[in-house]
Design a protein around this motif. Structure first.
Motif, PDB file in Angstrom:
ATOM      1  N   LYS A  65       0.880  -1.169   0.000  1.00 14.46           N
ATOM      2  CA  LYS A  65       0.000   0.000   0.000  1.00 14.46           C
ATOM      3  C   LYS A  65       0.913   1.214   0.000  1.00 14.46           C
ATOM      4  O   LYS A  65       1.666   1.439   0.944  1.00 14.46           O
ATOM      5  CB  LYS A  65      -0.924   0.025   1.207  1.00 14.46           C
ATOM      6  N   LEU A  66       0.855   1.936  -1.094  1.00 14.63           N
ATOM      7  CA  LEU A  66       1.809   3.018  -1.320  1.00 14.63           C
ATOM      8  C   LEU A  66       1.241   4.344  -0.833  1.00 14.63           C
ATOM      9  O   LEU A  66       0.210   4.813  -1.332  1.00 14.63           O
ATOM     10  CB  LEU A  66       2.125   3.088  -2.819  1.00 14.63           C
ATOM     11  N   GLU A  67       1.905   4.913   0.146  1.00 19.21           N
ATOM     12  CA  GLU A  67       1.537   6.245   0.634  1.00 19.21           C
ATOM     13  C   GLU A  67       2.743   7.156   0.485  1.00 19.21           C
ATOM     14  O   GLU A  67       3.827   6.823   0.970  1.00 19.21           O
ATOM     15  CB  GLU A  67       1.158   6.194   2.118  1.00 19.21           C
ATOM     16  N   VAL A  68       2.546   8.278  -0.185  1.00 19.99           N
ATOM     17  CA  VAL A  68       3.571   9.330  -0.214  1.00 19.99           C
ATOM     18  C   VAL A  68       2.834  10.609   0.171  1.00 19.99           C
ATOM     19  O   VAL A  68       2.014  11.120  -0.594  1.00 19.99           O
ATOM     20  CB  VAL A  68       4.219   9.486  -1.602  1.00 19.99           C
ATOM     21  N   ILE A  69       3.076  11.058   1.369  1.00 22.02           N
ATOM     22  CA  ILE A  69       2.337  12.193   1.912  1.00 22.02           C
ATOM     23  C   ILE A  69       2.951  13.506   1.402  1.00 22.02           C
ATOM     24  O   ILE A  69       4.172  13.669   1.390  1.00 22.02           O
ATOM     25  CB  ILE A  69       2.356  12.155   3.456  1.00 22.02           C
ATOM     26  N   GLY A  70       2.067  14.432   0.993  1.00 20.93           N
ATOM     27  CA  GLY A  70       2.555  15.682   0.414  1.00 20.93           C
ATOM     28  C   GLY A  70       2.280  16.913   1.255  1.00 20.93           C
ATOM     29  O   GLY A  70       2.831  17.976   0.986  1.00 20.93           O
ATOM     30  N   GLU A  71       1.416  16.767   2.261  1.00 22.57           N
ATOM     31  CA  GLU A  71       1.014  17.960   3.017  1.00 22.57           C
ATOM     32  C   GLU A  71       0.729  17.528   4.452  1.00 22.57           C
ATOM     33  O   GLU A  71      -0.029  16.573   4.682  1.00 22.57           O
ATOM     34  CB  GLU A  71      -0.234  18.549   2.345  1.00 22.57           C
ATOM     35  N   SER A  72       1.352  18.255   5.401  1.00 23.17           N
ATOM     36  CA  SER A  72       1.348  17.736   6.778  1.00 23.17           C
ATOM     37  C   SER A  72       0.030  17.928   7.529  1.00 23.17           C
ATOM     38  O   SER A  72      -0.305  17.121   8.392  1.00 23.17           O
ATOM     39  CB  SER A  72       2.438  18.410   7.606  1.00 23.17           C
ATOM     40  N   ASP A  73      -0.728  18.981   7.241  1.00 23.50           N
ATOM     41  CA  ASP A  73      -1.957  19.211   8.007  1.00 23.50           C
ATOM     42  C   ASP A  73      -3.049  18.215   7.652  1.00 23.50           C
ATOM     43  O   ASP A  73      -3.798  17.757   8.513  1.00 23.50           O
ATOM     44  CB  ASP A  73      -2.490  20.635   7.755  1.00 23.50           C
ATOM     45  N   THR A  74      -3.151  17.906   6.371  1.00 25.07           N
ATOM     46  CA  THR A  74      -4.229  17.013   5.920  1.00 25.07           C
ATOM     47  C   THR A  74      -3.708  15.609   5.621  1.00 25.07           C
ATOM     48  O   THR A  74      -4.497  14.718   5.335  1.00 25.07           O
ATOM     49  CB  THR A  74      -4.866  17.548   4.629  1.00 25.07           C
ATOM     50  N   LEU A  75      -2.406  15.428   5.655  1.00 19.63           N
ATOM     51  CA  LEU A  75      -1.773  14.162   5.222  1.00 19.63           C
ATOM     52  C   LEU A  75      -2.255  13.782   3.821  1.00 19.63           C
ATOM     53  O   LEU A  75      -2.452  12.609   3.501  1.00 19.63           O
ATOM     54  CB  LEU A  75      -2.032  13.035   6.229  1.00 19.63           C
ATOM     55  N   GLN A  76      -2.469  14.802   3.016  1.00 18.23           N
ATOM     56  CA  GLN A  76      -2.934  14.579   1.643  1.00 18.23           C
ATOM     57  C   GLN A  76      -1.817  13.929   0.830  1.00 18.23           C
ATOM     58  O   GLN A  76      -0.653  14.324   0.923  1.00 18.23           O
ATOM     59  CB  GLN A  76      -3.320  15.916   1.023  1.00 18.23           C
ATOM     60  N   PRO A  77      -2.171  12.916   0.012  1.00 16.09           N
ATOM     61  CA  PRO A  77      -1.143  12.285  -0.812  1.00 16.09           C
ATOM     62  C   PRO A  77      -0.550  13.260  -1.823  1.00 16.09           C
ATOM     63  O   PRO A  77      -1.263  14.108  -2.355  1.00 16.09           O
ATOM     64  CB  PRO A  77      -1.894  11.182  -1.559  1.00 16.09           C
ATOM     65  N   ASP A  78       0.735  13.117  -2.091  1.00 17.36           N
ATOM     66  CA  ASP A  78       1.410  13.861  -3.163  1.00 17.36           C
ATOM     67  C   ASP A  78       1.231  13.035  -4.434  1.00 17.36           C
ATOM     68  O   ASP A  78       1.916  12.029  -4.662  1.00 17.36           O
ATOM     69  CB  ASP A  78       2.897  13.993  -2.804  1.00 17.36           C
ATOM     70  N   MET A  79       0.267  13.452  -5.275  1.00 20.45           N
ATOM     71  CA  MET A  79      -0.097  12.631  -6.433  1.00 20.45           C
ATOM     72  C   MET A  79       1.048  12.511  -7.441  1.00 20.45           C
ATOM     73  O   MET A  79       1.173  11.497  -8.133  1.00 20.45           O
ATOM     74  CB  MET A  79      -1.339  13.207  -7.116  1.00 20.45           C
ATOM     75  N   PHE A  80       1.893  13.528  -7.515  1.00 21.33           N
ATOM     76  CA  PHE A  80       2.995  13.488  -8.484  1.00 21.33           C
ATOM     77  C   PHE A  80       4.038  12.456  -8.054  1.00 21.33           C
ATOM     78  O   PHE A  80       4.460  11.594  -8.823  1.00 21.33           O
ATOM     79  CB  PHE A  80       3.625  14.880  -8.616  1.00 21.33           C
ATOM     80  N   ALA A  81       4.404  12.541  -6.766  1.00 20.93           N
ATOM     81  CA  ALA A  81       5.379  11.582  -6.237  1.00 20.93           C
ATOM     82  C   ALA A  81       4.787  10.170  -6.217  1.00 20.93           C
ATOM     83  O   ALA A  81       5.493   9.180  -6.443  1.00 20.93           O
ATOM     84  CB  ALA A  81       5.797  12.007  -4.826  1.00 20.93           C
ATOM     85  N   LEU A  82       3.493  10.095  -5.973  1.00 17.09           N
ATOM     86  CA  LEU A  82       2.821   8.790  -5.918  1.00 17.09           C
ATOM     87  C   LEU A  82       2.921   8.063  -7.261  1.00 17.09           C
ATOM     88  O   LEU A  82       3.247   6.868  -7.322  1.00 17.09           O
ATOM     89  CB  LEU A  82       1.351   9.014  -5.542  1.00 17.09           C
ATOM     90  N   VAL A  83       2.647   8.811  -8.335  1.00 11.63           N
ATOM     91  CA  VAL A  83       2.709   8.207  -9.673  1.00 11.63           C
ATOM     92  C   VAL A  83       4.140   7.739  -9.969  1.00 11.63           C
ATOM     93  O   VAL A  83       4.351   6.626 -10.472  1.00 11.63           O
ATOM     94  CB  VAL A  83       2.206   9.211 -10.747  1.00 11.63           C
ATOM     95  N   GLU A  84       5.092   8.568  -9.616  1.00 11.79           N
ATOM     96  CA  GLU A  84       6.503   8.222  -9.871  1.00 11.79           C
ATOM     97  C   GLU A  84       6.912   6.967  -9.072  1.00 11.79           C
ATOM     98  O   GLU A  84       7.507   6.030  -9.618  1.00 11.79           O
ATOM     99  CB  GLU A  84       7.368   9.438  -9.486  1.00 11.79           C
TER     100      GLU A  84
END
Ligand SMILES: CC(=O)[C@@H](O)[C@H](O)COP(=O)(O)O
Length: 256
Positions: free
Chosen positions: A95-114
């Protein structure tokens, strides 16, 4: 529904973090009849339950394990964590999680795709934790993902399905892709709603682990997921804007 060619015993995926004790965790997994348990390498390694004992206990639950890259913020971190997980749990599922933003723990979609591209090329079967972004979803499929896991709401928020329109659109655009609502579910009714929308499974952690009685709550989520799935299979009625009488009227009463 097959997840990378595997039929799960149930549509409820359960996270293993934050339980009051290992016994309560094991009881919750049993009560949920979880089809999969997820485990975080980074969080467990950093905590008191670090190491082999905890991971052996997880393997001993007899439920398929889906390791995750929780806590990773870069492609490199996520890829390295996935590679460690493959060795420890002897599975190519991640299960791939790459977090992009600390307040919402929103995924970083660009890093996720890579990261998804690198890992699928390396033989992994990737379950990406994503926003409900349609373009991002398409890119993840192009990167080799065969399952998508959009968030319901920020991790640990218990808000349920924040963007019903977006989740519906994702389901409609990708009717044949296994879709799992991951994160933010707070109540069994949220899980039932996700299944009623046509999602194939839900992943829940905080709402069970942080309940006053995690084992009882796990049982409640099991029933809700089953109910939502049964309702979806029963072809629910269409919503309408106007009233339609449900009781036939055969004439009017005559008042003398
Ligand atoms: C993406 C992520 O980390 C989730 O899988 C999390 O473990 C579950 O989210 P909740 O704790 O909100 O259920």
């Amino acid at each position: 529904m097959l997840f990378y060619g595997t039929e799960l015993s149930s549509r409820l995926m359960l996270g293993t973090a934050q339980y009051p004790s290992p016994d309560i965790l094991a009881g919750a997994v049993r009560a949920a009849r979880a089809g999969v348990v997820t485990v975080s390498l980074r969080r467990e390694s950093a905590g008191l339950r670090a190491g082999q004992a905890f991971w052996s206990m997880i393997r001993g639950l007899g439920v398929p394990v889906l390791p995750n890259t929780a806590g990773c913020h870069t492609v490199k971190e996520a890829v390295t964590t996935a590679q460690m997980a493959r060795e420890i749990f002897d599975t190519d599922w991640i299960k791939l999680e790459v977090i992009g933003e600390s307040d919402t723990l929103q995924p970083d979609m660009f890093a996720l795709v890579e990261a998804a591209r690198i890992l699928t090329e390396d033989g992994f079967k990737v379950f990406p934790y994503m926003t409900e972004d349609l373009v991002g979803a398409e890119r993840l499929l192009q990167a080799g993902c065969q399952v998508l896991m959009p968030w319901g709401a920020p991790i640990g928020s218990g808000r349920g399905l924040n963007n019903l329109f977006g989740l519906r659109a994702l389901r409609a655009h990708f009717p044949d892709v296994p879709l799992v609502v991951d994160a933010g579910i707070g109540l069994p009714s949220h899980a039932a709603q996700a299944m009623e929308l046509g999602y194939d499974a839900v992943l829940i952690n905080t709402a069970v682990a942080k309940a006053g009685d995690p084992v009882a709550m796990a049982g409640a989520f099991r029933l809700a997921v089953e109910a939502g799935l049964a309702a979806r299979s029963a072809d629910p009625m269409e919503e309408r804007d106007m009233a339609v009488p449900s009781t036939p009227v055969l004439g009017r009463a005559v008042l003398a």
